[in-house]
Design an enzyme around this catalytic site. Structure first.
Site, mmCIF file in Angstrom:
data_model
loop_
_atom_site.group_PDB
_atom_site.id
_atom_site.type_symbol
_atom_site.label_atom_id
_atom_site.label_comp_id
_atom_site.label_asym_id
_atom_site.label_seq_id
_atom_site.Cartn_x
_atom_site.Cartn_y
_atom_site.Cartn_z
ATOM 1 N N THR A 238 8.300 51.920 30.794
ATOM 2 C CA THR A 238 8.102 50.577 30.227
ATOM 3 C C THR A 238 7.035 49.865 31.036
ATOM 4 O O THR A 238 6.745 50.252 32.161
ATOM 5 C CB THR A 238 9.375 49.719 30.328
ATOM 6 O OG1 THR A 238 9.552 49.300 31.696
ATOM 7 C CG2 THR A 238 10.589 50.469 29.842
ATOM 8 N N ASP A 239 6.506 48.823 30.493
ATOM 9 C CA ASP A 239 5.730 47.928 31.352
ATOM 10 C C ASP A 239 6.731 47.069 32.142
ATOM 11 O O ASP A 239 7.940 47.091 31.889
ATOM 12 C CB ASP A 239 4.733 47.074 30.530
ATOM 13 C CG ASP A 239 3.559 46.616 31.412
ATOM 14 O OD1 ASP A 239 3.682 46.653 32.658
ATOM 15 O OD2 ASP A 239 2.510 46.204 30.869
ATOM 16 N N TYR A 240 6.210 46.322 33.072
ATOM 17 C CA TYR A 240 6.983 45.566 34.065
ATOM 18 C C TYR A 240 8.032 44.644 33.409
ATOM 19 O O TYR A 240 7.660 43.702 32.714
ATOM 20 C CB TYR A 240 5.964 44.720 34.829
ATOM 21 C CG TYR A 240 6.327 44.308 36.217
ATOM 22 C CD1 TYR A 240 5.768 44.949 37.317
ATOM 23 C CD2 TYR A 240 7.182 43.244 36.445
ATOM 24 C CE1 TYR A 240 6.060 44.538 38.603
ATOM 25 C CE2 TYR A 240 7.480 42.837 37.729
ATOM 26 C CZ TYR A 240 6.914 43.492 38.803
ATOM 27 O OH TYR A 240 7.204 43.072 40.079
ATOM 28 N N ALA B 15 9.767 44.985 30.891
ATOM 29 C CA ALA B 15 9.637 44.850 29.434
ATOM 30 C C ALA B 15 10.973 45.069 28.712
ATOM 31 O O ALA B 15 11.169 44.538 27.623
ATOM 32 C CB ALA B 15 8.567 45.804 28.904
#
Ligand code: NOJ
Length: 764
Positions: A307-309, A311
């Site tokens: 995932t992104d940070y 997310a």
């Protein structure tokens, strides 16, 4: 022998648990028809692993807690002395609650953390170390928007190899790059990280970076895993505001935004990162459509998804997930494998499995994909193989890397204007004044994402010019104004104007500070920040000849400069060797050949103004009121896509096609003669565009199909031949099926999208 190695050996001989038993079901998983998988009924998508027996033998030994630990990725922090991990996160390594750490680099730090994972936990599973090695590790190359201006993918592949050599020598295994979000909006701060507005360029440069980072063999300690990010459509948030809603058709998604990601899968990229934004009402991080249907089912992606940070957590404020548990369920069932920073997988998945809401096989599959990469990197064989003090000392900032960084920086520069051949300057033009807050500013030259680069290594414009001219030439610098969006102080004007008046030439170094573009740095204006515009006008009014050098992470509104300043050099952010590269262009040691990979807007109100627009039923007619145009600005950008000048000139002639008609599976060649008509050797970037004139779905007025960058001596003519396959021209029909229908295709070849020779052929 530590715990892991003992148990691993035993495990090979043990009957393998269900994963082995379920081998025959891999790749035969059913495709869900429902758009959103929300229950335990979700089918598990099995992936063909690279090291299935080895992975299974480890998985068989793991408790559920150890499994969800592998899905957890947390960040190291930074102190004066370098990266440090908080006590809390450090304890989590002892407790086998981490699968990887990012922002941790240096041999010392990675060895320290890896020892805990390998020697102090029950199974001793090694950690993955990741970092945003976007454009170099310690030797800093230009930002991606600049590097794409080289139109030279081989060069950027080599730059990425160098980045990987340095980064892996500092203990890293994995980079969060390339970013291949198609970026047509200059307001969006992350345009600086992109390869511009064109899908083909993002695909080609993305693949070049992946090949550079990953090399031929990930087991080689000088290579690292790459990440295709951010999946998907992150580059077109409404109003250009970072993280904002994305609302585009599936057609636009598939034709414009997905091709670079498909190319990344085909190039063997090992990981994908989810985007922060929603697409069609669903946050990407929980999107069954994006990750299950497109990435896994349609494209057969066999790596893992991070995932992104935070997310996963962000699906709650999006209004999509009810709570942490629901968010975990949505993401894991979308086949998102690793949770960056939310810790929601770690905390919620065991309970969800116990309640039968998530299948344990789903978690096993995620763990398996991550372990598979750890095997591929050789970490189970030797968890410390990337962390080698000697290699680190020998590799970081090698002399040849710095030389190559200069070459990439030079080739990234785009000459926007050069009336009356003001440039190149003589090396002894009298007193040279450098005016502007980017004239001698090492820190801001870092630009967006600088990994382990140190600002004190950056060569400023002042230093670069001093390095280039004879010692007796006088070179002075003043800032004149602060580099700020909210401070428009004019206190430095007087000193700047005094210097301008007593100089023979002024080089204005203007633009944006490093944090004015990049993540969370969207702008509603493209103006030069603060009082820079006024300073430019005031210096110009002194009558001393002015050359403008721009350093920024996006195209700026330079209408006034375009009208009044004879020479404009666009440098973006060029990395460690900035000053040397710009000086080499200013004095003609390097003949600039870079070209824009975005349409440079006239003003902010034109955005979006990408070149692959459609025609409308009322194309612009200046004499007709009710046609598609602005009444206060032109439709055309200030500088077109593909544009850039040189100190020499080129002529295009004799465009010819090998066929006048082809079938929709055929091909033809397109040839053109290009002559260097000036008196300097130079690089020209020849571009091929097409347009399908009539189709069952309206088509853009131009699409880039191919290009080449080549060097021509004065007077030299070269014939450039492109092969155009019908498949390259396919578009999606009304049912979103790829087609090329009968009819006329126009072919355009030239130095930029707006100045082309034309020919046409028929599809039968
Ligand atoms: C957030 C950014 O969107 C992403 O590109 C980056 O890789 C992560 N932070 C990790 O730094």
């Amino acid at each position: 022998m530590n715990n892991f190695w003992m148990t691993f050996t035993v495990a090979i001989m043990l009957p393998l648990l269900f994963l082995l038993a379920s081998c025959d079901t891999r790749n035969t998983a059913t495709v869900s028809d429902s758009r959103v998988t929300r229950s335990s009924e979700s089918p598990v998508r099995f992936t063909e692993l690279r090291n299935p027996e080895k992975v299974d033998s480890v998985l068989a030994l793991m408790t559920l807690e150890e499994k969800v630990g592998q899905l957890n990725l947390l960040s190291s922090g930074f102190a004066e002395t370098g990266p440090v991990l908080s006590e809390e996160y450090r304890d989590m390594i002892f407790e086998a609650k981490l699968g990887g750490v990012f922002n941790a680099h240096t041999v010392e730090h990675t060895l320290d953390l890896q020892r805990i994972a390998v020697e102090e936990t029950r199974l001793g599973i090694p950690l993955l170390f990741a970092f945003d090695v976007i454009r170099g590790h310690r030797t800093l190359f230009p930002v991606a928007l600049a590097e794409s201006s080289t139109w030279d993918p081989e060069l950027i592949k080599k730059a990425s190899r160098i980045a990987a050599k340095e980064a892996t020598a500092a203990g890293l295994h994995w980079t969060f790059a390339p970013m291949i979000d198609v970026s047509p909006d200059a307001r969006w701060g992350r345009i600086v990280e992109s390869h511009g507005e064109d899908p083909l360029l993002n695909a080609i440069f993305g693949v070049a970076r992946i090949e550079g980072f990953q090399g031929d063999n990930l087991y080689d300690v000088t290579t690292m895993m790459a990440t295709a990010k951010h999946f998907a459509a992150y580059g077109v948030p409404e109003a250009g505001r970072d993280y904002n809603t994305v609302d585009i058709s599936e057609r636009t998604l598939r034709e414009i935004h997905l091709p670079p990601f498909k190319a990344a899968v085909d190039a063997g990229v090992r990981s994908f990162m989810t985007a922060f934004n929603e697409y069609d009402g669903v946050p990407a991080t929980g999107s069954d459509f994006l990750f299950n249907r497109v990435l896994r089912d349609e494209w057969d992606f066999d790596g893992f998804v991070v995932t992104d940070y935070t997310a996963i957590m962000e699906m709650m404020p999006h209004g999509y997930a009810r709570d942490d548990a629901h968010a975990a369920e949505l993401s894991i069932n979308a086949n998102v494998d690793m949770d960056m920073m939310s810790q929601i997988f770690l905390n919620e998945l065991p309970g969800l499995i116990e309640q039968g809401i998530v299948k344990e096989e789903q978690v096993d599959m995620a763990v398996a994909r991550i372990l598979d990469m750890k095997f591929e990197l050789g970490l189970f064989e030797d968890p410390y193989r990337y962390s080698d003090y000697d290699r680190e000392a020998e590799t970081i900032m090698r002399e040849d890397f710095l030389e190559f960084a200069l070459e990439v920086a030079q080739k990234s520069i785009v000459l926007l204007k050069n009336d009356n051949n003001v440039l190149p300057l003589s090396k002894d033009p009298g007193h040279i004044a450098i005016i502007g807050p980017l004239g001698d500013n090492q820190y801001d030259l870092l630009g967006s994402w600088s990994a382990a680069a140190e600002w004190s290594d950056n060569v400023t414009l002042l230093q670069g010019i001093r390095n280039a001219v004879p010692e007796n030439v006088r070179v002075s610098h003043v800032d004149g104004v602060p580099l700020s969006l909210d401070d428009d102080s004019r206190d430095g004007f007087e000193e700047a104007l005094r210097l301008a008046r007593r100089s023979d030439v002024v080089i204005m170094a203007l633009g944006e500070g490093r944090h004015m573009s990049g993540e969370a740095a969207s702008r509603t204006s493209l103006d030069l920040p603060g009082a820079q515009q006024e300073l430019l006008e005031a210096v110009h009014a002194t009558g001393t000849p002015v050359v403008l050098v721009l350093m920024a992470g996006r195209p700026l509104d330079i209408r006034w400069a375009d009208e009044h300043i004879p020479a404009i050099v666009n440098a973006w952010y060029l990395g460690t060797r900035t000053g040397d590269a710009i000086a080499s262009v200013l004095f003609g040691d390097h003949n600039p050949g870079g070209k824009l990979t975005i349409s440079w807007p006239h003003n902010v109100g034109q955005i979006p103004n990408y070149y692959y627009a459609k025609k409308t039923g009322r194309p612009k007619d200046p004499n007709q009121r009710y046609t598609s145009k602005f009444i206060d600005a032109p439709n055309a950008p200030l500088y077109p896509f593909g544009y850039g000048l040189s100190y020499t000139t080129y002529e295009y002639d004799n465009l010819r096609l090998s066929e006048s008609e082809i079938t929709n599976t055929g091909s033809l060649t397109v040839s053109v003669d290009v002559t260097n008509t000036g008196n300097r050797t130079g690089d020209e970037i020849v571009q091929l565009y097409t347009r399908k004139m009539v189709a069952s779905v309206t088509q853009p007025v131009r699409r880039l199909r191919d290009f080449t960058r080549m060097t021509l001596e004065p007077g030299q003519t070269e014939t450039v031949t492109f092969t155009l396959n019908a498949e390259q021209l396919y578009y999606l029909d009304q049912q979103l099926e790829p087609v090329l229908e009968p009819g006329t295709v126009m072919v355009f070849v030239g130095p930029n999208v707006a100045e082309t020779l034309e020919a046409s052929f028929e599809v039968r």
